[in-house]
Design an enzyme around this catalytic site. Structure first.
Site, PDB file in Angstrom:
ATOM      1  NE  ARG A 237     -52.587  89.083  30.165  1.00  0.00           N
ATOM      2  CZ  ARG A 237     -51.817  89.112  29.094  1.00  0.00           C
ATOM      3  NH1 ARG A 237     -52.239  89.719  28.018  1.00  0.00           N
ATOM      4  NH2 ARG A 237     -50.633  88.533  29.089  1.00  0.00           N
TER       5      ARG A 237
ATOM      6  CG  ASP B 232     -52.241  93.184  21.444  1.00  0.00           C
ATOM      7  OD1 ASP B 232     -52.192  93.535  22.629  1.00  0.00           O
ATOM      8  OD2 ASP B 232     -52.862  92.168  21.068  1.00  0.00           O
TER       9      ASP B 232
ATOM     10  N   GLY C 142     -62.992  89.192  19.100  1.00  0.00           N
ATOM     11  CA  GLY C 142     -61.935  89.978  18.449  1.00  0.00           C
ATOM     12  C   GLY C 142     -61.150  89.105  17.471  1.00  0.00           C
ATOM     13  CG  HIS C 143     -58.656  85.913  18.877  1.00  0.00           C
ATOM     14  ND1 HIS C 143     -58.988  85.791  20.201  1.00  0.00           N
ATOM     15  CD2 HIS C 143     -57.348  86.224  18.844  1.00  0.00           C
ATOM     16  CE1 HIS C 143     -57.921  86.013  20.938  1.00  0.00           C
ATOM     17  NE2 HIS C 143     -56.910  86.292  20.149  1.00  0.00           N
TER      18      HIS C 143
HETATM   19  O1  PAF Z   1     -51.112  88.882  19.939  1.00  0.00           O
HETATM   20  C1  PAF Z   1     -50.880  87.708  20.261  1.00  0.00           C
HETATM   21  O2  PAF Z   1     -51.772  86.943  20.583  1.00  0.00           O
HETATM   22  C2  PAF Z   1     -49.454  87.199  20.257  1.00  0.00           C
HETATM   23  O3  PAF Z   1     -48.567  88.177  20.674  1.00  0.00           O
HETATM   24  C3  PAF Z   1     -49.018  86.611  18.902  1.00  0.00           C
HETATM   25  C4  PAF Z   1     -48.996  87.674  17.801  1.00  0.00           C
HETATM   26  C5  PAF Z   1     -49.966  85.493  18.500  1.00  0.00           C
HETATM   27  C6  PAF Z   1     -47.604  86.036  19.014  1.00  0.00           C
HETATM   28  O4  PAF Z   1     -47.547  85.030  19.961  1.00  0.00           O
END
Ligand code: PAF
Length: 288
Positions: free
Chosen positions: A187, A150, A36-37
């Site tokens: 997670r 999110d 995802g990242h």
């Molecule tokens: O989504 C996340 O991983 C965190 O909430 C973020 C945006 C990096 C802020 O710490």
């Protein structure tokens, strides 16, 4: 890829890039990176001249200190993944570097930050706004990339950006799912194989609820979705809210607002692990 740990090193690299007229993409993360990242980083690499990925496990957004303690930390593997995606800079500061003194700033954007995750995790979005506003100040990005997984976080950050009058563009990127439909999340590594299989029922229920919704009310759809997930042993819904996709205020009827989204949080397994997901029902007045 440059790996830097101080704000001054980051600023030096970026001001050199900006002096050459380059655009900067920022991907804020807390590490434990997954596909995802990677999709956010690749998009930034495609759209911007320089891509910075921050890796910072932000303590101020964890209202549950146990959750912070068990959050996976995988810096070396994270840097490997970022290199393979073509990121230019990994910014991995210490807590002391970022919070030289306690951050007393208060960000408040009701109802967007006070419902759902905001209600269940008091102070969470304040901590998110604290760190994201700092990262925006350090990197001064042209664009910042966030995952739509999110959903509420993006809505809160958009309000913060408008409130602070920042000129950067927020780019919301689609959820990346495992083959089972489970939304990718750092997670997920805390789940056993059996729990992963259970967790796949969350998205399956959300998809089924979209077909159900056409012939039923908002309240009936909530009831149906919650019952379907709670019927799976090992899953327990914390909340399921069907909301205005922009403000995140609850809706009573499907046609109350043009964009309607369902946001869910489910506890999975015996530890238990808290998982979030969402589904869009209507967009700009049309069923999806
Ligand atoms: O989504 C996340 O991983 C965190 O909430 C973020 C945006 C990096 C802020 O710490």
């Amino acid at each position: 890829m440059n790996v830097v740990t101080t704000i001054s090193e980051l600023r030096a690299l970026l001001s050199a890039a900006r002096a050459e007229g380059k655009t900067v993409g920022l991907v804020p993360t807390m590490g434990a990176l997954h596909e995802g990242h990677a999709s956010l980083v690749r998009r930034s690499v495609d759209e911007c001249d320089v891509t910075v990925v921050s890796i910072f496990l932000n303590p101020t957004q964890f209202n549950d200190k146990q959750d912070l303690a068990r959050y996976p930390r995988t810096l070396e593997a994270d840097c490997e993944l970022l290199r393979s995606c073509g990121a230019d800079i990994a910014f991995a500061p210490s807590v002391e570097e970022v919070y030289t003194e306690p951050d007393h700033r208060v960000f408040s954007y009701p109802p967007t930050d006070s419902v759902m995750e905001g209600a269940m995790r008091p102070g969470h979005f304040n901590g998110v706004c604290q760190i994201v506003s700092k990262l925006f100040a350090y990197a001064e990005p042209t664009r910042a990339y966030f995952g739509e997984k999110d959903y509420q976080q993006i809505a809160v950050i958009r309000r913060m950006v408008a409130d602070l009058g920042l000129s950067l563009e927020i780019v919301a990127c689609p959820v990346v799912r495992e083959a089972s439909g489970l939304a990718m999340s750092s997670r997920n590594t805390l789940l056993t194989q059996q729990e992963r299989a259970m967790a796949a029922h969350i998205y399956a229920a959300l998809v089924a609820s979209r077909a159900f919704a056409h012939a039923h009310s908002v309240a009936q759809t909530i009831q149906y979705t919650v019952a379907r997930i709670n019927a799976v042993a090992g899953l327990r819904v914390e909340y399921y809210s069907i909301v205005d996709g922009l403000t995140l205020a609850d809706v009573q009827a499907w046609t109350d607002v043009p964009t309607v989204v369902g946001c869910i949080t489910v506890y999975c397994g015996s530890k238990p692990i808290r998982l979030i997901d969402h589904i869009s029902y209507r967009k700009e007045g049309e069923w999806l």
